[in-house]
Write a protein that holds these residues in place. Structure first.
Motif, PDB file in Angstrom:
ATOM      1  N   ARG A 159     -60.223  66.908 -45.986  1.00  0.00           N
ATOM      2  CA  ARG A 159     -59.581  67.959 -46.772  1.00  0.00           C
ATOM      3  C   ARG A 159     -60.602  68.527 -47.738  1.00  0.00           C
ATOM      4  NH1 ARG A 159     -54.848  64.247 -48.408  1.00  0.00           N
ATOM      5  NH2 ARG A 159     -55.811  62.932 -46.871  1.00  0.00           N
ATOM      6  N   GLY A 216     -56.184  83.935 -48.219  1.00  0.00           N
ATOM      7  CA  GLY A 216     -56.041  82.920 -49.264  1.00  0.00           C
ATOM      8  C   GLY A 216     -57.337  82.355 -49.813  1.00  0.00           C
ATOM      9  N   ILE A 217     -57.263  81.080 -50.230  1.00  0.00           N
ATOM     10  CA  ILE A 217     -58.382  80.458 -50.959  1.00  0.00           C
ATOM     11  C   ILE A 217     -59.627  80.256 -50.092  1.00  0.00           C
ATOM     12  CG2 ILE A 217     -56.902  79.266 -52.632  1.00  0.00           C
ATOM     13  CD1 ILE A 217     -57.218  76.691 -51.002  1.00  0.00           C
ATOM     14  N   THR A 236     -59.062  83.056 -44.528  1.00  0.00           N
ATOM     15  CA  THR A 236     -59.442  82.248 -43.366  1.00  0.00           C
ATOM     16  C   THR A 236     -58.921  82.885 -42.085  1.00  0.00           C
ATOM     17  OG1 THR A 236     -59.311  80.255 -44.705  1.00  0.00           O
ATOM     18  CG2 THR A 236     -59.159  79.929 -42.334  1.00  0.00           C
ATOM     19  N   THR A 257     -49.965  69.908 -51.794  1.00  0.00           N
ATOM     20  CA  THR A 257     -49.351  70.801 -50.792  1.00  0.00           C
ATOM     21  C   THR A 257     -48.672  69.989 -49.691  1.00  0.00           C
ATOM     22  OG1 THR A 257     -51.307  70.837 -49.384  1.00  0.00           O
ATOM     23  CG2 THR A 257     -51.203  72.542 -51.076  1.00  0.00           C
ATOM     24  N   ASN A 281     -50.626  76.139 -42.322  1.00  0.00           N
ATOM     25  CA  ASN A 281     -51.824  76.148 -43.173  1.00  0.00           C
ATOM     26  C   ASN A 281     -51.985  77.490 -43.876  1.00  0.00           C
ATOM     27  OD1 ASN A 281     -52.640  73.551 -42.757  1.00  0.00           O
ATOM     28  ND2 ASN A 281     -54.172  74.038 -41.209  1.00  0.00           N
ATOM     29  N   ARG A 303     -55.908  68.672 -54.674  1.00  0.00           N
ATOM     30  CA  ARG A 303     -55.035  69.840 -54.553  1.00  0.00           C
ATOM     31  C   ARG A 303     -54.236  69.792 -53.245  1.00  0.00           C
ATOM     32  NH1 ARG A 303     -57.642  75.628 -55.071  1.00  0.00           N
ATOM     33  NH2 ARG A 303     -58.863  74.718 -53.407  1.00  0.00           N
ATOM     34  N   GLN A 304     -54.916  69.372 -52.194  1.00  0.00           N
ATOM     35  CA  GLN A 304     -54.241  69.341 -50.890  1.00  0.00           C
ATOM     36  C   GLN A 304     -53.111  68.321 -50.845  1.00  0.00           C
ATOM     37  OE1 GLN A 304     -56.173  71.888 -50.703  1.00  0.00           O
ATOM     38  NE2 GLN A 304     -57.881  71.109 -49.547  1.00  0.00           N
ATOM     39  N   LYS A 350     -49.618  77.654 -46.655  1.00  0.00           N
ATOM     40  CA  LYS A 350     -49.932  76.723 -47.754  1.00  0.00           C
ATOM     41  C   LYS A 350     -51.101  77.210 -48.596  1.00  0.00           C
ATOM     42  CE  LYS A 350     -50.555  72.842 -45.488  1.00  0.00           C
ATOM     43  NZ  LYS A 350     -50.604  71.529 -44.864  1.00  0.00           N
ATOM     44  N   TYR A 351     -52.107  77.785 -47.923  1.00  0.00           N
ATOM     45  CA  TYR A 351     -53.348  78.080 -48.636  1.00  0.00           C
ATOM     46  C   TYR A 351     -53.536  79.565 -48.944  1.00  0.00           C
ATOM     47  CZ  TYR A 351     -54.058  73.295 -47.150  1.00  0.00           C
ATOM     48  OH  TYR A 351     -53.892  71.945 -46.935  1.00  0.00           O
ATOM     49  N   SER A 352     -52.464  80.361 -48.841  1.00  0.00           N
ATOM     50  CA  SER A 352     -52.571  81.766 -49.233  1.00  0.00           C
ATOM     51  C   SER A 352     -51.215  82.224 -49.761  1.00  0.00           C
ATOM     52  CB  SER A 352     -52.962  82.636 -48.029  1.00  0.00           C
ATOM     53  OG  SER A 352     -51.846  82.832 -47.187  1.00  0.00           O
TER      54      SER A 352
END
Ligand code: ADP
Length: 256
Positions: free
Chosen positions: A204, A187-188, A244, A213, A159, A209-210, A162-164
């Motif tokens: 989600r 990240g986001i 996060t 990914t 995660n 967007r997810q 994926k998100y940073s």
């Protein structure tokens, strides 16, 4: 003489039994409703994926032979969606077996050692990303199932990746009888009011967007069930655009 409270006592007892019975029915209804919701969410997710695959297969059949761009787009999307669906069905099986009292294969394990093994695997797969491992104090020993703890770390690192885009921090800290694992990214982030919701199945923050990914919305529910099986807690500290931090607390082995 014995008083005859039986009418009143019997009434009280009856009342208590009815209350207990009603509470049991409420709980059963609640768990049945949850089960139904889960089946309906899972069917919806699988159905959406199949609709996308069917759409691209149809596009490929009609125009794919004449248009190379459509051919590539369709094949790429069919491949990505099938991969996501395979991951989702594996995760659904995993969730179905968790919490059923299936025995964990627990052994005394060196958590830092486990983190190092997971990091060596992850960095091989993501050569361009930096993940720092820091530890405080001496190497804590957990009584845990090493495969499950590896899976937990993999979900959280996946995660964070994926998100940073920046450096990720993995740290292990020991506080008295508790071992803490922190996975932190820049990240986001997750909007504050949704940090508890992301532990729900299929949740989600941004569906569209997810999907890109390859996310399924099942990673964090699995992470939570692993932590609970090990009598620990999991918490997310985040905010939109703030990065996060996932904090896990597990009991340390008393032999340590
Ligand atoms: P997914 O497979 O979609 O990542 P998860 O259950 O692991 O499913 O996570 C649920 C959702 O929580 C994700 O879709 C994403 O919106 C959000 N999320 C999880 N981890 C992070 C993170 N490190 N940074 C930002 N958002 C996150």
């Amino acid at each position: 003489f014995k008083k005859i409270p039986s009418a009143g006592a019997a009434k009280d007892e009856m009342f208590q039994m009815t209350e207990t019975f009603n509470r049991m029915i409420d709980r059963l209804e609640e768990s049945f409703a949850k089960q139904q919701q889960f089946v309906s969410d899972a069917s919806h997710e699988l159905n959406t994926t199949l609709t996308i695959v069917e759409g691209y297969a149809n596009m490929l059949r009609r125009w794919g032979t004449k248009d190379a761009r459509i051919q590539k787009e369709s094949i790429d999307n069919i491949y990505d969606e099938s991969k996501r669906m395979r991951k989702m069905t594996e995760q659904l099986l995993e969730l179905a077996s968790s919490g059923k009292g299936l025995k964990l294969e627990t052994v005394p394990m060196d958590l830092v050692d486990c983190c190092e093994q997971v990091l060596s695997l992850v960095t091989k797969l993501h050569e361009n990303r930096d993940i720092d491992l820091s530890t405080s104090g001496h190497r804590p020993i957990l009584i845990a199932d090493p495969m499950k703890i590896k899976q937990l770390l993999l979900i959280l690192l996946d995660n964070a990746l994926k998100y940073s885009e920046d450096r990720i921090e993995l740290s292990v800290r020991t506080e008295k009888n508790i071992v803490e694992i922190h996975v932190k990214d820049k990240g986001i982030g997750i909007p504050k009011d949704q940090t508890a919701l992301v532990f729900e199945r299929f949740y989600r923050v941004d569906q569209a967007r997810q999907r890109k990914t390859g996310g399924t919305g099942l990673g964090l529910p699995i992470a939570k069930s692993i932590v609970l099986e090990h009598h620990g807690t999991i918490q997310i500290v985040s905010g939109e655009g703030d990065g996060t931090e996932v904090i896990i607390k597990l009991p340390k082995a008393s032999t340590d």
